[in-house]
Design a protein around this motif. Structure first.
Motif, PDB file in Angstrom:
ATOM      1  N   ILE A 104       0.841  -1.213   0.000  1.00 12.80           N
ATOM      2  CA  ILE A 104       0.000   0.000   0.000  1.00 12.80           C
ATOM      3  C   ILE A 104       0.872   1.257   0.000  1.00 12.80           C
ATOM      4  O   ILE A 104       0.622   2.204  -0.758  1.00 12.80           O
ATOM      5  N   LEU A 105       1.922   1.264   0.818  1.00  9.69           N
ATOM      6  CA  LEU A 105       2.832   2.429   0.848  1.00  9.69           C
ATOM      7  C   LEU A 105       3.415   2.665  -0.538  1.00  9.69           C
ATOM      8  O   LEU A 105       3.540   3.802  -1.000  1.00  9.69           O
ATOM      9  N   ASN A 106       3.773   1.593  -1.201  1.00 15.72           N
ATOM     10  CA  ASN A 106       4.366   1.679  -2.525  1.00 15.72           C
ATOM     11  C   ASN A 106       3.372   2.230  -3.547  1.00 15.72           C
ATOM     12  O   ASN A 106       3.701   3.075  -4.375  1.00 15.72           O
ATOM     13  N   LYS A 107       2.112   1.740  -3.460  1.00 15.28           N
ATOM     14  CA  LYS A 107       1.065   2.209  -4.385  1.00 15.28           C
ATOM     15  C   LYS A 107       0.849   3.717  -4.250  1.00 15.28           C
ATOM     16  O   LYS A 107       0.512   4.399  -5.212  1.00 15.28           O
ATOM     17  N   LEU A 108       0.987   4.230  -3.014  1.00 14.67           N
ATOM     18  CA  LEU A 108       0.669   5.637  -2.750  1.00 14.67           C
ATOM     19  C   LEU A 108       1.909   6.525  -2.683  1.00 14.67           C
ATOM     20  O   LEU A 108       1.809   7.707  -2.349  1.00 14.67           O
ATOM     21  N   LYS A 109       3.069   5.957  -3.000  1.00 11.60           N
ATOM     22  CA  LYS A 109       4.316   6.665  -2.671  1.00 11.60           C
ATOM     23  C   LYS A 109       4.434   8.062  -3.279  1.00 11.60           C
ATOM     24  O   LYS A 109       5.063   8.937  -2.693  1.00 11.60           O
ATOM     25  N   ASP A 110       3.816   8.292  -4.441  1.00 10.00           N
ATOM     26  CA  ASP A 110       3.956   9.614  -5.068  1.00 10.00           C
ATOM     27  C   ASP A 110       2.799  10.553  -4.747  1.00 10.00           C
ATOM     28  O   ASP A 110       2.733  11.669  -5.270  1.00 10.00           O
ATOM     29  N   LEU A 111       1.875  10.091  -3.916  1.00  8.33           N
ATOM     30  CA  LEU A 111       0.695  10.923  -3.660  1.00  8.33           C
ATOM     31  C   LEU A 111       0.930  11.887  -2.496  1.00  8.33           C
ATOM     32  O   LEU A 111       1.506  11.511  -1.474  1.00  8.33           O
ATOM     33  N   PRO A 129     -29.299 -15.906  21.483  1.00  9.38           N
ATOM     34  CA  PRO A 129     -29.818 -17.283  21.389  1.00  9.38           C
ATOM     35  C   PRO A 129     -31.248 -17.357  20.850  1.00  9.38           C
ATOM     36  O   PRO A 129     -31.644 -18.375  20.289  1.00  9.38           O
ATOM     37  N   ASP A 130     -32.033 -16.264  21.000  1.00 10.02           N
ATOM     38  CA  ASP A 130     -33.407 -16.303  20.460  1.00 10.02           C
ATOM     39  C   ASP A 130     -33.449 -15.993  18.967  1.00 10.02           C
ATOM     40  O   ASP A 130     -34.512 -15.888  18.358  1.00 10.02           O
ATOM     41  N   GLY A 131     -32.256 -15.813  18.371  1.00 13.05           N
ATOM     42  CA  GLY A 131     -32.197 -15.576  16.929  1.00 13.05           C
ATOM     43  C   GLY A 131     -32.164 -14.113  16.530  1.00 13.05           C
ATOM     44  O   GLY A 131     -31.966 -13.791  15.362  1.00 13.05           O
ATOM     45  N   GLU A 132     -32.369 -13.201  17.503  1.00 13.53           N
ATOM     46  CA  GLU A 132     -32.324 -11.770  17.156  1.00 13.53           C
ATOM     47  C   GLU A 132     -30.914 -11.385  16.727  1.00 13.53           C
ATOM     48  O   GLU A 132     -29.916 -11.805  17.323  1.00 13.53           O
ATOM     49  N   VAL A 133     -30.846 -10.584  15.658  1.00 16.27           N
ATOM     50  CA  VAL A 133     -29.548 -10.137  15.138  1.00 16.27           C
ATOM     51  C   VAL A 133     -29.487  -8.617  15.205  1.00 16.27           C
ATOM     52  O   VAL A 133     -30.406  -7.933  14.738  1.00 16.27           O
ATOM     53  N   VAL A 134     -28.414  -8.072  15.787  1.00 18.05           N
ATOM     54  CA  VAL A 134     -28.221  -6.618  15.769  1.00 18.05           C
ATOM     55  C   VAL A 134     -26.808  -6.318  15.283  1.00 18.05           C
ATOM     56  O   VAL A 134     -25.889  -7.114  15.499  1.00 18.05           O
ATOM     57  N   THR A 135     -26.666  -5.185  14.607  1.00 15.11           N
ATOM     58  CA  THR A 135     -25.326  -4.797  14.151  1.00 15.11           C
ATOM     59  C   THR A 135     -25.057  -3.337  14.510  1.00 15.11           C
ATOM     60  O   THR A 135     -25.985  -2.531  14.626  1.00 15.11           O
ATOM     61  N   THR A 136     -23.772  -3.029  14.697  1.00 15.22           N
ATOM     62  CA  THR A 136     -23.350  -1.635  14.873  1.00 15.22           C
ATOM     63  C   THR A 136     -22.177  -1.409  13.925  1.00 15.22           C
ATOM     64  O   THR A 136     -21.496  -2.364  13.526  1.00 15.22           O
ATOM     65  N   ARG A 137     -21.958  -0.139  13.568  1.00 15.14           N
ATOM     66  CA  ARG A 137     -20.831   0.177  12.673  1.00 15.14           C
ATOM     67  C   ARG A 137     -20.170   1.458  13.149  1.00 15.14           C
ATOM     68  O   ARG A 137     -20.842   2.375  13.611  1.00 15.14           O
ATOM     69  N   ALA A 138     -18.862   1.500  13.045  1.00 14.52           N
ATOM     70  CA  ALA A 138     -18.138   2.736  13.371  1.00 14.52           C
ATOM     71  C   ALA A 138     -16.920   2.850  12.460  1.00 14.52           C
ATOM     72  O   ALA A 138     -16.436   1.850  11.923  1.00 14.52           O
ATOM     73  N   THR A 139     -16.458   4.073  12.300  1.00 18.71           N
ATOM     74  CA  THR A 139     -15.268   4.300  11.466  1.00 18.71           C
ATOM     75  C   THR A 139     -14.312   5.247  12.183  1.00 18.71           C
ATOM     76  O   THR A 139     -14.708   5.962  13.099  1.00 18.71           O
ATOM     77  N   ILE A 140     -13.072   5.211  11.771  1.00 15.09           N
ATOM     78  CA  ILE A 140     -12.118   6.236  12.188  1.00 15.09           C
ATOM     79  C   ILE A 140     -11.433   6.743  10.925  1.00 15.09           C
ATOM     80  O   ILE A 140     -10.944   5.946  10.120  1.00 15.09           O
ATOM     81  N   GLU A 141     -11.481   8.058  10.743  1.00 17.47           N
ATOM     82  CA  GLU A 141     -10.911   8.669   9.536  1.00 17.47           C
ATOM     83  C   GLU A 141      -9.450   9.006   9.773  1.00 17.47           C
ATOM     84  O   GLU A 141      -9.062   9.423  10.869  1.00 17.47           O
ATOM     85  N   GLY A 142      -8.648   8.848   8.740  1.00 17.49           N
ATOM     86  CA  GLY A 142      -7.236   9.208   8.841  1.00 17.49           C
ATOM     87  C   GLY A 142      -6.627   9.204   7.456  1.00 17.49           C
ATOM     88  O   GLY A 142      -7.294   9.519   6.469  1.00 17.49           O
ATOM     89  N   SER A 143      -5.362   8.841   7.372  1.00 16.56           N
ATOM     90  CA  SER A 143      -4.709   8.765   6.069  1.00 16.56           C
ATOM     91  C   SER A 143      -3.612   7.708   6.128  1.00 16.56           C
ATOM     92  O   SER A 143      -3.319   7.159   7.194  1.00 16.56           O
ATOM     93  N   ILE A 144      -3.036   7.430   4.980  1.00 13.20           N
ATOM     94  CA  ILE A 144      -1.951   6.451   4.930  1.00 13.20           C
ATOM     95  C   ILE A 144      -0.640   7.195   5.156  1.00 13.20           C
ATOM     96  O   ILE A 144      -0.355   8.183   4.483  1.00 13.20           O
ATOM     97  N   SER A 145       0.136   6.707   6.116  1.00 10.04           N
ATOM     98  CA  SER A 145       1.402   7.372   6.453  1.00 10.04           C
ATOM     99  C   SER A 145       2.418   7.127   5.325  1.00 10.04           C
ATOM    100  O   SER A 145       2.128   6.424   4.362  1.00 10.04           O
ATOM    101  N   TYR A 146       3.610   7.693   5.487  1.00 10.76           N
ATOM    102  CA  TYR A 146       4.651   7.509   4.460  1.00 10.76           C
ATOM    103  C   TYR A 146       5.584   6.355   4.803  1.00 10.76           C
ATOM    104  O   TYR A 146       6.399   5.947   3.994  1.00 10.76           O
ATOM    105  N   GLU A 147       5.473   5.858   6.033  1.00 11.90           N
ATOM    106  CA  GLU A 147       6.320   4.713   6.407  1.00 11.90           C
ATOM    107  C   GLU A 147       5.642   3.919   7.521  1.00 11.90           C
ATOM    108  O   GLU A 147       4.721   4.405   8.176  1.00 11.90           O
TER     109      GLU A 147
END
Length: 199
Positions: A104-111, A129-147
């Motif tokens: 990934i670092l190599n792919k982005l090296k010139d950016l 156990p009763d079959g109920e399904v729940v989901t949660t989602r979260a993200t953290i924003e950032g960037s790809i470092s250089y090393e």
């Protein structure tokens, strides 16, 4: 027998994080391995949520117990949001994260900085156990470092730059990481849902 929740993973690094975050739930959190479950689950969903539900449902149906599962990954905007849901299998199942990170670092090296945006995404599924399904989602924003930097983390942590802390995710203290990470935030939301359900 203590009450327990099975977390559908065998990843020890992940289990450490999960236990810390869920420690105030009155349950033992056990990995599949600790529960004596050895099964390969085909994750063929097209979203993080679908894959997490597939894992949790499979194990709940085998055990009849409450099961949590997560599916998480890195989305790199300059790579069309790859590796995404294929983060663990990116460049092949057995490829080391050193190789994945260097690729990934190599792919982005010139950016420049402004074109290196990325985020970690985590979806958590809980199947009761009763079959109920729940989901949660979260993200953290950032960037790809250089090393590659830092060793307090696993996976893509050493190349994920967290701008507000001026370091990679693998250079953060465990406490801070669990507060701000995608998995930490998704688990906190899930913990509230579980507490309400079990009242």
């Amino acid at each position: 027998m203590n009450k327990r929740i099975i977390f559908a993973t065998s990843n020890e690094g992940k289990m450490k994080e999960i236990r810390l975050i869920l420690k105030d739930l009155d349950y033992d959190i056990v990995s599949m391995k600790e529960a004596g479950i050895f099964v390969d689950i085909i994750e063929d969903g097209s979203t993080f949520e679908e894959n997490a539900v597939i894992k949790a449902k499979t194990i709940m149906e085998m055990t009849g117990e409450m099961v949590l599962a997560d599916d998480s990954g890195l989305e790199v905007d300059a790579m069309d949001k790859a590796p995404g849901i294929y983060s663990a299998r990116f460049l092949g199942e057995d490829t080391s994260y050193d190789m994945k990170n260097n690729y990934i670092l190599n792919k982005l090296k010139d950016l420049p900085e402004k074109n290196r945006s990325a985020r970690f995404v985590c979806a958590i599924a809980c199947v009761f156990p009763d079959g109920e399904v729940v989901t949660t989602r979260a993200t953290i924003e950032g960037s790809i470092s250089y090393e590659i930097a830092g060793n307090n983390g696993f996976g893509y942590d050493p190349i994920f730059w967290v701008p507000e802390y001026g370091c990679t995710s693998a250079q953060l203290s465990t406490d801070i990481k669990n507060q701000i990470s995608h998995r930490g935030k998704a688990l906190e939301s899930m913990k509230d849902i579980i507490k309400n359900k079990l009242k």
